[in-house]
Design an enzyme around this catalytic site. Structure first.
Site, PDB file in Angstrom:
ATOM      1  N   ILE A  57      -7.585   8.760   4.654  1.00  0.00           N
ATOM      2  CA  ILE A  57      -8.197   9.854   3.904  1.00  0.00           C
ATOM      3  C   ILE A  57      -7.896   9.796   2.415  1.00  0.00           C
ATOM      4  O   ILE A  57      -8.373  10.639   1.653  1.00  0.00           O
ATOM      5  CB  ILE A  57      -7.752  11.214   4.464  1.00  0.00           C
ATOM      6  CG1 ILE A  57      -6.219  11.331   4.455  1.00  0.00           C
ATOM      7  CG2 ILE A  57      -8.294  11.414   5.862  1.00  0.00           C
ATOM      8  CD1 ILE A  57      -5.713  12.682   4.915  1.00  0.00           C
ATOM      9  N   GLU A  59      -6.380   6.913  -0.979  1.00  0.00           N
ATOM     10  CA  GLU A  59      -5.756   5.670  -1.399  1.00  0.00           C
ATOM     11  C   GLU A  59      -5.518   5.722  -2.896  1.00  0.00           C
ATOM     12  O   GLU A  59      -6.412   6.046  -3.669  1.00  0.00           O
ATOM     13  CB  GLU A  59      -6.631   4.472  -1.048  1.00  0.00           C
ATOM     14  CG  GLU A  59      -5.950   3.134  -1.304  1.00  0.00           C
ATOM     15  CD  GLU A  59      -6.726   1.979  -0.704  1.00  0.00           C
ATOM     16  OE1 GLU A  59      -6.163   0.874  -0.611  1.00  0.00           O
ATOM     17  OE2 GLU A  59      -7.896   2.164  -0.324  1.00  0.00           O
ATOM     18  N   GLY A  60      -4.284   5.446  -3.309  1.00  0.00           N
ATOM     19  CA  GLY A  60      -3.935   5.439  -4.714  1.00  0.00           C
ATOM     20  C   GLY A  60      -3.296   4.120  -5.108  1.00  0.00           C
ATOM     21  O   GLY A  60      -3.321   3.146  -4.360  1.00  0.00           O
ATOM     22  N   PHE A  62      -0.102   3.506  -5.604  1.00  0.00           N
ATOM     23  CA  PHE A  62       1.181   3.220  -4.989  1.00  0.00           C
ATOM     24  C   PHE A  62       1.270   3.645  -3.535  1.00  0.00           C
ATOM     25  O   PHE A  62       2.336   3.526  -2.930  1.00  0.00           O
ATOM     26  CB  PHE A  62       2.298   3.924  -5.781  1.00  0.00           C
ATOM     27  CG  PHE A  62       2.310   3.563  -7.239  1.00  0.00           C
ATOM     28  CD1 PHE A  62       2.567   2.265  -7.647  1.00  0.00           C
ATOM     29  CD2 PHE A  62       2.056   4.520  -8.199  1.00  0.00           C
ATOM     30  CE1 PHE A  62       2.569   1.930  -8.986  1.00  0.00           C
ATOM     31  CE2 PHE A  62       2.066   4.201  -9.550  1.00  0.00           C
ATOM     32  CZ  PHE A  62       2.323   2.895  -9.936  1.00  0.00           C
ATOM     33  N   SER A  63       0.192   4.143  -2.949  1.00  0.00           N
ATOM     34  CA  SER A  63       0.272   4.614  -1.566  1.00  0.00           C
ATOM     35  C   SER A  63      -1.114   4.757  -0.959  1.00  0.00           C
ATOM     36  O   SER A  63      -2.120   4.747  -1.661  1.00  0.00           O
ATOM     37  CB  SER A  63       0.992   5.972  -1.508  1.00  0.00           C
ATOM     38  OG  SER A  63       0.249   6.945  -2.214  1.00  0.00           O
ATOM     39  N   SER A  64      -1.128   4.879   0.364  1.00  0.00           N
ATOM     40  CA  SER A  64      -2.338   5.208   1.114  1.00  0.00           C
ATOM     41  C   SER A  64      -2.007   6.373   2.034  1.00  0.00           C
ATOM     42  O   SER A  64      -0.889   6.478   2.538  1.00  0.00           O
ATOM     43  CB  SER A  64      -2.824   4.005   1.937  1.00  0.00           C
ATOM     44  OG  SER A  64      -3.188   2.930   1.096  1.00  0.00           O
ATOM     45  N   VAL A  65      -2.985   7.243   2.261  1.00  0.00           N
ATOM     46  CA  VAL A  65      -2.755   8.431   3.074  1.00  0.00           C
ATOM     47  C   VAL A  65      -3.677   8.379   4.289  1.00  0.00           C
ATOM     48  O   VAL A  65      -4.876   8.103   4.167  1.00  0.00           O
ATOM     49  CB  VAL A  65      -3.009   9.724   2.267  1.00  0.00           C
ATOM     50  CG1 VAL A  65      -2.699  10.945   3.128  1.00  0.00           C
ATOM     51  CG2 VAL A  65      -2.152   9.741   1.010  1.00  0.00           C
ATOM     52  N   ASP A 170       1.424  14.094 -12.937  1.00  0.00           N
ATOM     53  CA  ASP A 170       0.086  13.652 -12.522  1.00  0.00           C
ATOM     54  C   ASP A 170      -0.719  14.835 -11.990  1.00  0.00           C
ATOM     55  O   ASP A 170      -1.283  14.777 -10.903  1.00  0.00           O
ATOM     56  CB  ASP A 170       0.198  12.551 -11.463  1.00  0.00           C
ATOM     57  CG  ASP A 170      -1.099  11.756 -11.304  1.00  0.00           C
ATOM     58  OD1 ASP A 170      -1.951  11.836 -12.211  1.00  0.00           O
ATOM     59  OD2 ASP A 170      -1.258  11.071 -10.281  1.00  0.00           O
TER      60      ASP A 170
END
Length: 510
Positions: A57, A59-60, A62-65, A170
């Site tokens: 749901i 994606e950045g 430094f991370s994915s959710v 941010d």
């Protein structure tokens, strides 16, 4: 809270979820997402014992959710958000984010943390899932009252984390989740958070700048390093004292990419004395000035150390000018940009490819004189090639919404940065500085922002009138623009705090 395991028939021998009737929803996602989910199960096998991961749901950098479903012991099914941090994240950075969530999260519109899984260098933070709507999808239908409540709850979350000495760094709509139907809000993603000088969180007292193991670009931005004071290359180390003065001239020449790829870039002009100085010390200065390449001398320069993490378009002036002393005021500025977007109906409001263009865009709204004066307060000298007047915020927002100003005269609103030549930044010193020469920085549309600006304001008014009817946009009180003006104070030392903003007359009944 206790969770039960997913039934054994749903789990393969390698810990991956096998497709069944209960998991047929995963068929709706793309094959790429399916692969990512399978890789996550392999990286952190213990997740399969608790969660059925349904979809990716977010994606950045430094991370994915991911969205995961867990069966509770009482038989209920509950949804969770699983944030998988990239393996190259520094352990201290991960621990600091977790500390922010555990200490400040779970109340006052700040997302909390439920569990954390770790296997080797893979970390998954589990948080409650909140269904939400993206601002970009609903901004055209929001009423003024919804905007007022949104900003109020955002400021409430900022006041809460600032009390702990946490700088989020941010703040943007994507990180402040909004459920329009249930009127719920949640501040998320403390991956870039830093601490104030008196922070209560021990891990935020560590200098978190540059703790990533692998340098990664921030949202694809170029790193020009053009405007930072620097040292010379190691070969000229013995002549460092002689190089310090000309470096201020040639610092602006450094480029990472050719103009053929990126379009025209800022080029700083030189006075006659500077040109003479450069010719005298030709052997000590770079030879890539005004060219499309970068020489070894420029490549060897050190960057100015100053935090600049965040999302383009939401960075405060003190971040754009690389001011080393940054505090919670940068979050308040970002909240002001959000309010500006919501009042004008334009999202994103600012969008720039580098920090100088971003600063120029701010000048088109807040004025060049005001920006220059504010920069002096935090030790920076900003030079602009032309004077830009300060915009009236009500007129600006009503024009963009297609609502005539009170005097029934539509004031043309310039595209932010669209017709401005250039600006430069230096560490401030009380000396005479040459004005920059015009050179058409923003040709071919480079740096033009405020997307979907109305070329024909009268036709735009007709299109927007139906949207504003009944939503309260024809009755926005002066207090809204007064608060906006204080949130977008160019000087961080006089900018309103989140606590003070909550006491503003706009929120009197709240």
């Amino acid at each position: 809270m206790e969770l039960s395991s997913i039934s054994a028939e749903d789990i393969s021998t390698d810990g991956c979820i096998i497709k069944s009737d209960r998991t047929k929803r995963i068929n709706k996602v793309s094959r790429d997402v399916e692969v990512d989910i399978e890789l996550l199960y392999k990286a952190v096998p213990q997740l399969a014992k608790v969660f059925h991961i349904i979809d990716k749901i977010g994606e950045g950098t430094f991370s994915s959710v991911y969205l995961g479903e867990a069966r509770m012991r009482d038989g209920r099914k509950e949804m969770f958000a699983l944030k998988h941090l990239i393996p190259t994240s520094h352990p201290t950075r991960i621990a600091a984010e977790l500390q922010c969530l555990t200490v400040a999260g779970g109340r006052e519109n700040v997302m909390g943390v439920t569990y954390c899984f770790r296997r080797e260098d893979h970390v998954v933070i589990v948080m409650p899932y909140m269904e939400h709507q993206a601002i970009v999808d609903i901004i055209g239908s929001l009423s003024f009252e919804e905007v007022r409540l949104y900003i109020y709850h955002l400021l409430k979350a900022l006041k809460h984390i600032h009390q702990f000495g946490i700088i989020h760094r941010d703040i943007k709509p994507n990180n402040f989740l909004y459920n329009r139907h249930s009127q719920m809000y949640a501040l998320v993603d403390f991956g870039l958070a830093q601490g104030t000088a008196d922070t209560q969180l021990k891990l935020l007292k560590v200098d978190l700048t540059g703790l990533r193991k692998v340098p990664r670009p921030v949202f694809g931005e170029r790193n020009l390093n053009s405007y930072a004071p620097s040292a010379s290359s190691t070969k000229q180390a013995a002549s460092k004292a002689e190089l310090e003065k000309p470096n201020k001239v040639k610092d602006q020449s450094k480029r990472r990419h050719s103009s053929a790829t990126w379009g025209p870039l800022p080029v700083r002009s030189q006075s006659c004395s500077q040109k003479a100085q450069r010719s005298v010390q030709q052997g000590l200065t770079c030879n890539c000035y005004l060219t499309d390449r970068v020489c070894n001398i420029c490549m060897a320069r050190k960057q100015q150390v100053a935090p600049r993490a965040g999302t383009p378009g939401f960075r405060a002036p003190e971040v754009l000018t690389k001011c080393p002393n940054q505090g919670t005021a940068i979050d308040v500025w970002s909240a002001g940009v959000i309010l500006l977007s919501l009042l004008s109906g334009r999202y994103p409001f600012f969008k720039a490819s580098d920090d100088l263009i971003a600063l120029t865009q701010i000048m088109t709204i807040r004025g060049s004189k005001e920006t220059i004066q504010a920069a002096k307060k935090f030790g920076k000298a900003v030079v602009c090639s032309r004077e830009l007047p300060r915009q009236d915020l009500r007129t600006l927002c009503e024009t963009l919404r297609g609502i005539n100003p009170p005097n029934n005269k539509v004031t043309p609103v310039p595209v932010a940065g669209g017709d401005i030549d250039r600006c430069t930044i230096q560490d401030y010193a009380p000396t005479t500085r040459p004005a920059a020469a015009k050179h058409g920085l923003l040709k071919d549309g480079v740096g033009k922002t405020l997307p979907n600006h109305p070329e024909d304001l009268s036709s735009n008014k007709r299109k927007c009138s139906s949207l504003t009817d009944g939503l309260g946009w024809d009755r926005v009180p002066d207090e809204a623009y007064d608060l906006l003006d204080q949130l977008l104070d160019l000087n961080p030392f006089t900018r309103i705090t989140a606590d003070q903003a909550l006491q503003h007359a706009l929120f009197r009944d709240l």
